[in-house]
Design an enzyme around this catalytic site. Structure first.
Site: not given
Length: 456
Positions: A154, A351, A363
């Protein structure tokens, strides 16, 4: 090559202090998926017999987020190093299986690299994943004698000479279960950190005369860990760049690969065009010749051949047949279905609604819980009033119906085939076939009308 049975240990106990977050570090997302989930998926793709997840901080959050994965949960109550983490998992290791050690905050490790490491592991030895860095500061160095790996030192424990070594440890390794348990039992915390290093098993194996084989990843990004949000953002861009490159080579036209995000899987046909700042989430299928405009978000949806989605449209859990046009600024929510040639224009929301062949909602319209037939015209400002404050109700509109602007259809209601709804009508009862429904107040006109004058 025939591999031994293998189990995987994923270390995910770190607090992630530098993320400055209440969320466990490994649950922060890359490409829309938790970092640790990327690693779990890689382990499963490798055919791991068991996946042991070593956890500590935020255990309840981890278990909730990963509840659908078949994991063996291993608690590391104190974080005393990587060796200590592996010691907690060791009782679950079978003697005759291989143990692959991975990290929950190293999300881009590839199955291909791990398979090469698995194949390279010598009998009775260790397979070790290493890389060479121009600046190895902070990483454990690979020590060698006559080219053979002898250990890992290390950075804080390394001598000045050892710190010149450029080959570093990635932390990913594989070894036999019985050997791993034996070496783990011999670990000590006699080092600058006062921790139990998993890397010390390399020296223990070498002392036993075991062979250690080093394998390098295909890309450095595969072994880069995440400690802060900056590092996570960099890996995100690496990942997205790789995905964009694959799509371009497969024939998808990305107008700007640097401004495209794939957060799931994309199946596509030929001659697909995707403009800038598009986000693909979940499982998305695009047919042939699909065009997606700038700023769109497509999630868990199927888009048929020759469809065109104009800019800044959101499509989620929807199905579009061939030759549909949507947007700009449209929103298709879960359950939206468009049949062939249907059109949804700007500021239209759907949905749980089906729009029939050739039908149009141009629209400023809301279509919820609705079944709309073929060749229907939905005028601007039309609303299906599907909710009474407690329950949802359905609107059914037959084929060839004309719905005038500013119409409200108060569900449950059915409009028969060929009917006409006059502009400004509130439909509260069923309308028969080929009938005209009108509910406007009669127009009156007062000649010479003067507007009120403001008092000074």
């Amino acid at each position: 090559m025939l591999n031994n049975a293998m189990s995987v240990v994923i270390l995910a106990a770190g607090k992630g202090t530098r993320m400055y977050s209440d969320l466990p570090k490994v649950l922060h997302t890359l490409a829309g998926k938790a970092m640790v989930q990327h690693v779990i998926d890689a382990a499963n793709e490798l055919g791991a017999a068991h996946v042991h997840l070593v956890y500590g901080h935020g255990g309840d959050l981890l278990k909730q987020a990963l509840k659908d994965d078949n994991l063996n949960w291993v608690l590391q109550a104190e974080q005393l190093g990587t060796g200590h983490a592996m010691q907690q998992a060791a009782p679950f290791f079978a003697d005759d299986e291989d143990i692959l050690m991975l990290y929950g905050d190293v999300p881009l490790i590839s199955v291909e690299t791990l398979q090469r490491l698995r194949d390279a592991k010598p009998q009775g030895g260790i397979g070790l994943l290493t890389v060479k860095l121009d600046d190895p500061t902070g990483y454990g160095r690979i020590t060698r004698e006559n080219g053979k790996v002898t250990g890992i030192v290390e950075h804080k424990d390394a001598t000045d000479e050892q710190r010149q070594i450029q080959e570093i440890n990635t932390g990913i390794l594989i070894a036999n279960g019985a050997d791993m348990k034996r070496w783990l039992a011999k670990l000590t915390n006699n080092n600058a950190q006062g921790e139990y290093y998993i890397t010390d098993i390399i020296a223990l194996a070498y002392q036993e005369g075991r062979e250690i084989v080093a394998v390098h990843p295909q890309r450095l990004s595969e072994v880069e860990g995440v400690n802060n949000r900056l590092q996570l953002s960099r890996l995100e861009r690496v990942y997205q760049s790789e995905q964009a490159e694959k799509l371009l080579l497969a024939g998808v036209m990305l107008r700007d690969p640097a401004r495209f995000d794939l957060r799931g899987t994309l199946t596509h046909g030929r001659d697909v065009e995707i403009d800038t700042n598009v986000i693909i989430e979940g499982n998305v299928t695009l047919g042939h010749r699909v065009k997606i405009g700038a700023g769109c978000v497509i999630k868990n949806s199927v888009i048929g051949d020759d469809c065109e989605i104009s800019p800044y449209t959101v499509v989620e859990d929807a199905n579009l047949a061939a030759a549909c046009t949507i947007g700009p600024f449209a929103r298709l929510r879960p359950g939206a279905e468009l049949l062939e040639g249907a059109h949804v224009g700007n500021f239209v929301e759907m949905k749980k609604a089906r729009l029939g062949k050739g039908s149009k909602a141009g629209h400023l319209t809301y279509l919820g819980d609705a079944e709309i037939g073929d060749n229907v015209n939905i005028g601007a400002g039309t609303i299906t009033c599907n909710y009474d404050g407690a329950n949802k109700f359905k609107t059914i509109i037959g084929d060839d119906v004309f719905v005038g602007s500013d119409t409200q259809l108060v569900a449950p209601v059915t409009v028969g085939k060929g009917a006409t709804i006059a502009a400004g009508t509130t439909v509260t009862r069923n309308v028969g076939e080929n009938a005209l429904a009108i509910s406007r107040v009669p127009q009156t006109q007062k000649e010479g009308w003067r507007r009120p004058i403001k008092k000074k």
